[in-house]
Design an enzyme around this catalytic site. Structure first.
Site, PDB file in Angstrom:
ATOM      1  N   GLN A  85      43.313 190.867 103.506  1.00  0.00           N
ATOM      2  CA  GLN A  85      42.111 191.243 102.759  1.00  0.00           C
ATOM      3  C   GLN A  85      42.077 190.615 101.360  1.00  0.00           C
ATOM      4  O   GLN A  85      41.546 191.187 100.411  1.00  0.00           O
ATOM      5  CB  GLN A  85      42.017 192.765 102.660  1.00  0.00           C
ATOM      6  CG  GLN A  85      41.565 193.443 103.940  1.00  0.00           C
ATOM      7  CD  GLN A  85      40.088 193.186 104.248  1.00  0.00           C
ATOM      8  OE1 GLN A  85      39.294 192.850 103.370  1.00  0.00           O
ATOM      9  NE2 GLN A  85      39.709 193.337 105.513  1.00  0.00           N
ATOM     10  N   SER A  86      42.595 189.419 101.252  1.00  0.00           N
ATOM     11  CA  SER A  86      42.693 188.739  99.964  1.00  0.00           C
ATOM     12  C   SER A  86      41.330 188.441  99.341  1.00  0.00           C
ATOM     13  O   SER A  86      40.474 187.802  99.962  1.00  0.00           O
ATOM     14  CB  SER A  86      43.458 187.419 100.144  1.00  0.00           C
ATOM     15  OG  SER A  86      43.321 186.590  99.018  1.00  0.00           O
TER      16      SER A  86
END
Length: 346
Positions: A85-86
């Site tokens: 989920q960068s």
């Protein structure tokens, strides 16, 4: 009136992603809500979530320099790494689309979750909308090594590839937050505002490092910045921040120096680890949303804002002092944490 200018920035190519200085706003409704508990401290926020590309966020400042150099080097492809989920990956994909570059994202499962929200919503959904090729890998994989191997394959096929590490937190990328320090110095002077603290989250260290380097190069105090560790433990984050700050100062051509003791990193809000929710984070996100209509993210700014509130409650700041929280974006990540916000507390 002092003129705050970092002349050393002009030697580095930049790909414009911000378009304008991000605003500083007072959190008047939050101050009203906190009332006597605030002890007369003034709360301000710098809206680095208020950017026009990819949903906004602090990584765009770094990407201005990183993509600027990649384009100057003739790159046609950019590869970066991060957690599934960068925020950095999402914004790299968006900025690459704007720059006309192919983008590949090497995302490792650093958070022990496999539910549909985390695997497919939030930043992951946006990565694909921005046209990036996503390589989702187990957490045991060393993302940067895998990215370098992928880059070698693409180069053998005739591509020119730039590989960016986690968070874009290189000395060059950190210059993006030296620019932010310059903005803060200029804006606070124009507002007649004396800041006692500038507060940020600390993940890959580039945001804190760039701010401290920028303030030091401007003749201000590097220790004006306080960060809250969300990735590594505080001692590791402090060392990494210090090293990056010194390297950024060297790129600026500044004769200023920063001592390790000037790098202020607090680790109390990290919780069980990177990307793992805490009760204080959930409360902070809800509080700012319900008083100001502003969205913190659950991994970075939510924990840092919780740290700021804890510091205020503990009497760290005197009545009348002004503190500035840098909103670093990341709101798309909220959708991956739907279940955490479905309950009142952990």
């Amino acid at each position: 009136m002092t003129t705050y200018t970092l002349a050393g920035l002009s030697r580095y190519p930049r790909f414009p992603l911000l378009h304008e200085t991000t605003p500083i706003e007072r959190l008047a409704r939050l101050e009203q809500h906190l009332g006597p508990a605030l002890n007369g401290v003034q709360l301000y926020v710098k809206r680095d979530d208020h950017m026009r590309v990819g949903g906004g966020g602090n990584k765009l400042r770094k990407l201005e320099f990183l993509l600027g150099q990649a384009l100057a080097d003739g790159a046609d492809t950019v590869i970066t790494v991060g957690g599934l989920q960068s925020n950095h990956a999402r914004l790299t994909a968006a900025a690459a689309a704007l720059a006309g570059l192919q983008c590949e994202l090497v995302l490792t499962r650093q958070v022990p979750r496999g539910d549909a929200d985390y695997e497919h919503s939030g930043n992951v959904l946006l990565d694909e909308l921005f046209g990036a090729r996503v390589h989702a890998l187990p957490g045991s994989v060393h993302g940067l090594s895998w990215a370098n191997e992928r880059a070698a394959t693409l180069r053998a096929q005739g591509h020119k590839v730039a590989v960016l590490p986690t968070g874009g937190s290189t000395p060059l990328g950190s210059l993006g937050y030296a620019v932010c320090a310059q903005e803060i110095a200029q804006q606070s002077q124009q507002m007649g505002l004396t800041l006692s603290q500038v507060i940020v989250p600390n993940g890959s260290a580039g945001t804190h490092a760039g701010l401290s380097a920028g303030f030091a190069a401007l003749g201000l105090n590097a220790s004006l910045v306080r960060s809250h560790a969300v990735l590594a433990e505080a001692a590791v984050s402090r060392q990494r921040t210090w090293e990056l700050a010194q390297q950024a100062l060297a790129l600026l051509g500044s004769e200023a120096s920063i001592a390790l003791e000037e790098i202020d990193v607090d680790g109390a809000q990290r919780g069980a680890g990177y990307g793992m929710p805490t009760a204080a984070m959930l409360d902070a996100v809800r509080l700012l949303a319900r008083t100001q209509g502003l969205l913190l993210d659950p991994v970075y700014s939510g924990k840092a804002f919780a740290g700021m509130l804890a510091d205020v409650a503990a009497g760290r700041y005197a009545p009348g002092q002004a503190i500035l929280f840098v909103m670093t974006g990341g709101a798309p990540g909220l959708y991956a944490y739907r279940e955490a916000f479905a309950t009142p507390s952990l």
